[in-house]
Motif scaffolding. Structure first.
Motif, PDB file in Angstrom:
ATOM      1  N   ALA A 112       0.832  -1.199   0.000  1.00  0.00           N
ATOM      2  CA  ALA A 112       0.000   0.000   0.000  1.00  0.00           C
ATOM      3  C   ALA A 112       0.862   1.242   0.000  1.00  0.00           C
ATOM      4  CB  ALA A 112      -0.901  -0.002   1.224  1.00  0.00           C
ATOM      5  N   VAL A 113       0.397   2.263  -0.670  1.00  0.00           N
ATOM      6  CA  VAL A 113       1.147   3.510  -0.680  1.00  0.00           C
ATOM      7  C   VAL A 113       1.047   4.195   0.676  1.00  0.00           C
ATOM      8  CG1 VAL A 113       1.343   5.785  -1.707  1.00  0.00           C
ATOM      9  CG2 VAL A 113       1.007   3.794  -3.164  1.00  0.00           C
ATOM     10  N   VAL A 114      -0.169   4.259   1.195  1.00  0.00           N
ATOM     11  CA  VAL A 114      -0.325   4.760   2.556  1.00  0.00           C
ATOM     12  C   VAL A 114      -0.559   3.560   3.451  1.00  0.00           C
ATOM     13  CG1 VAL A 114      -1.544   6.353   4.072  1.00  0.00           C
ATOM     14  CG2 VAL A 114      -1.514   6.742   1.599  1.00  0.00           C
ATOM     15  N   PRO A 115       0.397   3.246   4.305  1.00  0.00           N
ATOM     16  CA  PRO A 115       0.198   2.094   5.183  1.00  0.00           C
ATOM     17  C   PRO A 115      -1.176   2.178   5.839  1.00  0.00           C
ATOM     18  CG  PRO A 115       2.408   2.973   5.448  1.00  0.00           C
ATOM     19  CD  PRO A 115       1.686   3.908   4.533  1.00  0.00           C
ATOM     20  N   ALA A 116      -1.906   1.081   5.785  1.00  0.00           N
ATOM     21  CA  ALA A 116      -3.317   1.115   6.178  1.00  0.00           C
ATOM     22  C   ALA A 116      -3.491   1.383   7.660  1.00  0.00           C
ATOM     23  CB  ALA A 116      -3.969  -0.208   5.798  1.00  0.00           C
ATOM     24  N   GLU A 117      -2.586   0.860   8.451  1.00  0.00           N
ATOM     25  CA  GLU A 117      -2.747   1.053   9.884  1.00  0.00           C
ATOM     26  C   GLU A 117      -1.588   1.854  10.436  1.00  0.00           C
ATOM     27  OE1 GLU A 117      -4.866  -1.784  12.384  1.00  0.00           O
ATOM     28  OE2 GLU A 117      -4.173  -3.249  10.924  1.00  0.00           O
ATOM     29  N   ARG A 118      -1.883   2.531  11.503  1.00  0.00           N
ATOM     30  CA  ARG A 118      -0.891   3.407  12.106  1.00  0.00           C
ATOM     31  C   ARG A 118      -0.135   2.681  13.213  1.00  0.00           C
ATOM     32  NH1 ARG A 118      -0.247   7.635   9.425  1.00  0.00           N
ATOM     33  NH2 ARG A 118      -2.049   8.696   8.553  1.00  0.00           N
ATOM     34  N   PHE A 119       1.104   3.044  13.356  1.00  0.00           N
ATOM     35  CA  PHE A 119       1.859   2.607  14.522  1.00  0.00           C
ATOM     36  C   PHE A 119       1.400   3.438  15.712  1.00  0.00           C
ATOM     37  CE2 PHE A 119       4.325   1.169  11.024  1.00  0.00           C
ATOM     38  CZ  PHE A 119       4.928  -0.005  11.473  1.00  0.00           C
ATOM     39  N   PHE A 120       1.735   2.978  16.877  1.00  0.00           N
ATOM     40  CA  PHE A 120       1.259   3.673  18.069  1.00  0.00           C
ATOM     41  C   PHE A 120       2.393   3.835  19.067  1.00  0.00           C
ATOM     42  CE2 PHE A 120      -0.493   3.546  22.397  1.00  0.00           C
ATOM     43  CZ  PHE A 120      -1.334   4.646  22.345  1.00  0.00           C
ATOM     44  N   THR A 121       2.535   5.012  19.600  1.00  0.00           N
ATOM     45  CA  THR A 121       3.414   5.254  20.734  1.00  0.00           C
ATOM     46  C   THR A 121       2.569   5.933  21.798  1.00  0.00           C
ATOM     47  OG1 THR A 121       5.349   5.534  19.307  1.00  0.00           O
ATOM     48  CG2 THR A 121       5.508   6.422  21.531  1.00  0.00           C
ATOM     49  N   ALA A 122       2.536   5.368  22.989  1.00  0.00           N
ATOM     50  CA  ALA A 122       1.707   5.941  24.050  1.00  0.00           C
ATOM     51  C   ALA A 122       2.188   7.347  24.406  1.00  0.00           C
ATOM     52  CB  ALA A 122       1.756   5.046  25.284  1.00  0.00           C
ATOM     53  N   ASP A 123       1.258   8.220  24.696  1.00  0.00           N
ATOM     54  CA  ASP A 123       1.610   9.562  25.162  1.00  0.00           C
ATOM     55  C   ASP A 123       1.605   9.547  26.688  1.00  0.00           C
ATOM     56  OD1 ASP A 123       1.845  12.173  25.903  1.00  0.00           O
ATOM     57  OD2 ASP A 123       0.357  12.949  24.492  1.00  0.00           O
ATOM     58  N   GLN A 124       2.798   9.597  27.264  1.00  0.00           N
ATOM     59  CA  GLN A 124       2.849   9.497  28.729  1.00  0.00           C
ATOM     60  C   GLN A 124       2.551  10.828  29.413  1.00  0.00           C
ATOM     61  OE1 GLN A 124       5.810   9.058  26.731  1.00  0.00           O
ATOM     62  NE2 GLN A 124       7.563   9.545  28.019  1.00  0.00           N
ATOM     63  N   PHE A 125       2.217  11.856  28.619  1.00  0.00           N
ATOM     64  CA  PHE A 125       1.970  13.175  29.207  1.00  0.00           C
ATOM     65  C   PHE A 125       0.496  13.563  29.197  1.00  0.00           C
ATOM     66  CE2 PHE A 125       6.427  13.361  27.695  1.00  0.00           C
ATOM     67  CZ  PHE A 125       7.023  13.430  28.949  1.00  0.00           C
ATOM     68  N   THR A 126      -0.361  12.576  29.041  1.00  0.00           N
ATOM     69  CA  THR A 126      -1.801  12.856  29.117  1.00  0.00           C
ATOM     70  C   THR A 126      -2.468  11.831  30.014  1.00  0.00           C
ATOM     71  OG1 THR A 126      -3.842  13.159  27.858  1.00  0.00           O
ATOM     72  CG2 THR A 126      -2.375  11.427  27.080  1.00  0.00           C
ATOM     73  N   TYR A 127      -3.566  12.263  30.664  1.00  0.00           N
ATOM     74  CA  TYR A 127      -4.429  11.324  31.384  1.00  0.00           C
ATOM     75  C   TYR A 127      -5.618  10.899  30.529  1.00  0.00           C
ATOM     76  CZ  TYR A 127      -2.061  12.696  35.759  1.00  0.00           C
ATOM     77  OH  TYR A 127      -1.145  12.921  36.738  1.00  0.00           O
ATOM     78  N   ALA A 128      -5.756  11.525  29.358  1.00  0.00           N
ATOM     79  CA  ALA A 128      -6.970  11.317  28.563  1.00  0.00           C
ATOM     80  C   ALA A 128      -7.119   9.856  28.136  1.00  0.00           C
ATOM     81  CB  ALA A 128      -6.930  12.215  27.334  1.00  0.00           C
ATOM     82  N   ASN A 129      -8.357   9.354  28.152  1.00  0.00           N
ATOM     83  CA  ASN A 129      -8.635   7.992  27.663  1.00  0.00           C
ATOM     84  C   ASN A 129      -9.085   8.065  26.205  1.00  0.00           C
ATOM     85  OD1 ASN A 129     -11.112   9.212  28.222  1.00  0.00           O
ATOM     86  ND2 ASN A 129     -12.120   7.270  28.739  1.00  0.00           N
ATOM     87  N   TYR A 130      -8.238   8.711  25.394  1.00  0.00           N
ATOM     88  CA  TYR A 130      -8.660   9.036  24.032  1.00  0.00           C
ATOM     89  C   TYR A 130      -8.775   7.831  23.125  1.00  0.00           C
ATOM     90  CZ  TYR A 130      -3.597   8.870  23.244  1.00  0.00           C
ATOM     91  OH  TYR A 130      -2.280   8.490  23.188  1.00  0.00           O
ATOM     92  N   GLN A 131      -8.352   6.671  23.586  1.00  0.00           N
ATOM     93  CA  GLN A 131      -8.567   5.484  22.759  1.00  0.00           C
ATOM     94  C   GLN A 131      -9.934   4.873  22.996  1.00  0.00           C
ATOM     95  OE1 GLN A 131      -5.040   3.332  21.480  1.00  0.00           O
ATOM     96  NE2 GLN A 131      -4.340   3.828  23.551  1.00  0.00           N
ATOM     97  N   GLU A 132     -10.621   5.385  24.021  1.00  0.00           N
ATOM     98  CA  GLU A 132     -11.974   4.884  24.300  1.00  0.00           C
ATOM     99  C   GLU A 132     -13.034   5.915  23.940  1.00  0.00           C
ATOM    100  OE1 GLU A 132     -11.453   3.990  28.425  1.00  0.00           O
ATOM    101  OE2 GLU A 132      -9.851   2.593  27.901  1.00  0.00           O
ATOM    102  N   VAL A 133     -12.779   7.131  24.393  1.00  0.00           N
ATOM    103  CA  VAL A 133     -13.723   8.221  24.120  1.00  0.00           C
ATOM    104  C   VAL A 133     -12.884   9.399  23.645  1.00  0.00           C
ATOM    105  CG1 VAL A 133     -15.497   9.726  25.087  1.00  0.00           C
ATOM    106  CG2 VAL A 133     -15.200   7.412  26.004  1.00  0.00           C
TER     107      VAL A 133
END
Ligand code: BES
Ligand code: ZN
Length: 641
Positions: free
Chosen positions: A35-56
């Motif tokens: 694929a030209v644009v890799p379909a899925e993204r890599f992930f690195t956790a952000d240790q500087f947030t409390y946000a549960n942005y992967q859920e909401v």
């Protein structure tokens, strides 16, 4: 959205080139090598947030605020629209810091209803997690709150601290993690949201935001809207006795009256920069581009707030010699604002890319000579930064997962090692291939947040796969996951700087007198001066300067008190190193009137390291109240170390 599934090792191998994306600190998703644009993204956790942005995840913020100069607070409400990414998620977790939360409600079928929430104990860096019970159906939450008078993201200036002396001034600085001192928000660059605002300010003041300025309604509310999704660190506000001057139809300058026309002249070439940037990397996607020249306590050279870059007045040198900072902040409209690092460990994706683009634009406008001089000055700085790094991991492009503060990501490693990695790739693949590649990177990832590993995968699929001889995996890893400056780094070679060095060598060796030097220096640009001044104490380049040498130079070139802030800074650094007393009163004035971190952090540090701690403490005690909260914290740390 990013995802955090750990991928099995075999998939890492299948991902091939993106191998070290499988290093222990980064979980990752498979990459479709075709694929030209890799379909899925890599992930690195952000240790500087409390946000549960992967859920909401928060998608939109509507601010409704009084800007209260008497109490030095923003006072009002924010309504957040959110989406559930995990079915059945019951909690929305936000970042807050030093906010006074007064009431929280949810929009339900029966109207707005009070919501349950908790505010966790405050961490000195991260602030307090705010967890709101969102039930099963609600999509909007409203939080009534006010900021603290000591919010790190806001500087409130009294009329006496402004140039006009009559009206107060407020400006914000949300990057890296101070948006949470302005509003409750998921304060991570992994989350993008649109925003709108309705502001009330005292009569006679003009409020501006990093958004479309939609004017004042009949009730006196100032309206703003940002329809493109941005990370929270790009939410910005300035309020003051601010005037506007157009440069062309879509570009202009805001400033206090005293500096408005000088600023418009200094920045007159911004439209050409926008054209150059667009030709290289695709359309400017934000509508207008304006600059605001802030009061001198602004702690940065510039800040890339979308549609409205915030700039230090120390750029107004009168000769356009420092406008690379405009090229830099404008370049962030592609690298950073359009394609954003999804966590601060990947800050080089913002700052290194931007420093690279900045330099390409400077080359387009002013030629290779100037671009290479800027590269050479940057390289001197990078080498110093590498040698001063507290530990080797902090000289990797992919920064370690245990940084104390995200501001630690913004060293010249991210900026200049990052830019040099791209110079290296440019050299290896050639501009014919590399330029369209970068243009496609910005286009394919527009309005997305990305990681280093996403870039490596994209590089592999779109450029490296078909040019395998151009570089090896080990070479790439040395840049991204290794310390210092790799042996494959390009050395900027400036003829102009060689002449400068020769002039200094001759003079310092006693083979020429000051009038020879005067002749040589007659037509030096600011850049040549900066290189000259940094050569004075570089014993590889002739003899280090003495007090007597400083005196001669000062008499010949009137360096003490110079109005070019970069030159002044470079000169005062030397003055501190050799103990050249006659410069000290002007140095003190400089420290009292300029709050730009790039200058003052190192000047205070140099005073301390050269036996002048007392002077440093004395000046800081006087100057502190005028500095931005960010600068106050940094200098306190430097002087306490
Ligand atoms: N985004 C930065 C400013 C910044 C850095 C804010 C770290 C918060 C934390 C901005 O784009 C920048 O890099 N400014 C530089 C100018 C540049 C030409 C290197 C500066 O302020 O000197
Ligand atoms: Zn930048």
């Amino acid at each position: 959205m990013t995802n955090s599934r750990l991928i099995p090792f075999t998939l890492c191998v299948a991902a091939g080139f993106a191998l070290s994306a499988c290093s222990p600190n980064t979980s990752s998703a498979p990459v479709e090598a075709s694929a030209v644009v890799p379909a899925e993204r890599f992930f690195t956790a952000d240790q500087f947030t409390y946000a549960n942005y992967q859920e909401v995840v928060v998608k939109h913020a509507a601010l409704d605020l009084d800007v209260n100069f008497d109490r030095k607070v923003l006072d009002g409400a924010v309504t957040l629209r959110f989406e559930r990414l995990t079915a059945g998620a019951q909690t929305l977790t936000l970042d807050t810091k030093d906010l006074l939360i007064k009431a929280v409600s949810l929009e339900t079928k029966d109207g707005w209803m009070p919501a349950d929430y908790t505010l966790a104990d405050a961490d000195p860096v991260l602030g307090s997690a705010m967890s709101i019970a969102i039930g099963a159906d609600a999509e909007h939450v409203r939080i009534i709150y006010e900021t603290s008078p000591t919010a790190e993201g806001l500087q409130w200036l009294t009329p006496a601290q402004t140039a006009g002396k009559k009206k107060p001034y407020l400006f914000s600085q949300a990057q890296a993690i101070n948006a949470r001192t302005m509003l409750p928000v998921q304060d991570t660059p992994a989350v993008r949201l649109t925003y709108e605002a309705s502001l009330r300010v005292p009569d006679g003041l003009l409020p501006l935001m990093s958004a479309s300025q939609d004017g004042q309604d009949d009730d006196g509310n100032w309206k703003f809207s940002m329809p493109q999704p941005i990370p929270s660190y790009l939410i910005a506000i300035a309020v003051g006795d601010i005037k506007f001057k157009a440069i062309n139809d879509t570009i202009g300058v805001y400033a206090e009256e005293y500096i408005l026309s000088a600023a418009a002249k200094e920045f007159a070439e911004t439209p050409m920069m926008e054209v150059a940037n667009t030709e290289l990397y695709g359309p400017y996607r934000w509508g207008r581009y304006d600059l605001i020249v802030l009061p001198p306590s602004f702690p940065f050279g510039g800040m890339e707030n979308p549609r409205l870059s915030f700039m230090t007045p120390t750029l107004i040198a009168g000769d356009k010699s420092l406008t690379n900072v405009v090229a830099h902040e404008l370049a962030h409209s592609w690298s950073g604002n359009l394609v954003t690092n999804s966590n601060w460990r990947d800050a080089w994706l913002n700052e290194g890319f931007t420093s690279y683009v900045e330099n390409r634009v400077m080359e387009e406008l002013y030629g290779e000579g100037r671009a290479v001089m800027e590269q050479a000055l940057d390289m001197e700085g990078l080498k110093r930064a590498i040698s001063e790094a507290k530990r080797p991991e902090l000289t990797h492009l992919k920064l370690p997962d245990d940084m104390e503060h995200p501001d630690d990501a913004f060293t010249l490693v991210s900026y200049i090692k990052g830019a040099n990695f791209l110079f290296f790739l440019e050299d290896r693949f050639g501009r014919e291939k590399f330029d369209p590649f970068l243009k496609a990177w910005f286009n394919d990832n527009a309005f997305q947040s990305v990681t280093t590993e996403d870039f490596i995968a994209y590089l592999h699929v779109n450029l490296h796969k078909d040019n395998l001889d151009a570089l090896t995996r080990a070479e790439l890893d040395a840049w991204v996951y290794g310390p210092g400056l790799p042996p494959t780094a390009r050395t900027p070679e400036s003829d102009a700087f060689e002449k400068v060095e020769f002039a200094w060598n001759t003079f310092s060796a006693g083979d020429g007198n000051i009038s020879d030097l005067k002749k040589n220096a007659n037509d030096w640009s600011t850049h040549e001066w900066l290189h000259f001044l940094s050569s004075l104490s570089n014993d590889k380049l002739g003899n280090a300067v003495t007090k007597e040498g400083m005196e001669q130079l000062d008499e010949a070139f009137e360096l003490t008190g110079t109005q070019n802030a970069e030159t002044a800074f470079a000169w005062y650094m030397q003055a501190i190193k050799v103990g050249y007393e006659p410069a000290m009163p002007e140095l003190e004035k400089f420290l009292m009137s300029v709050g730009r971190g790039k200058f003052i952090y190192r000047l205070y540090g140099a005073l301390k390291d050269n036996g002048q701690a007392e002077m440093a403490n004395r000046i800081f005690a006087k100057a502190k109240a005028g500095y931005h909260p960010i600068a106050q914290r940094r200098i306190s740390d430097i002087l306490a170390e």
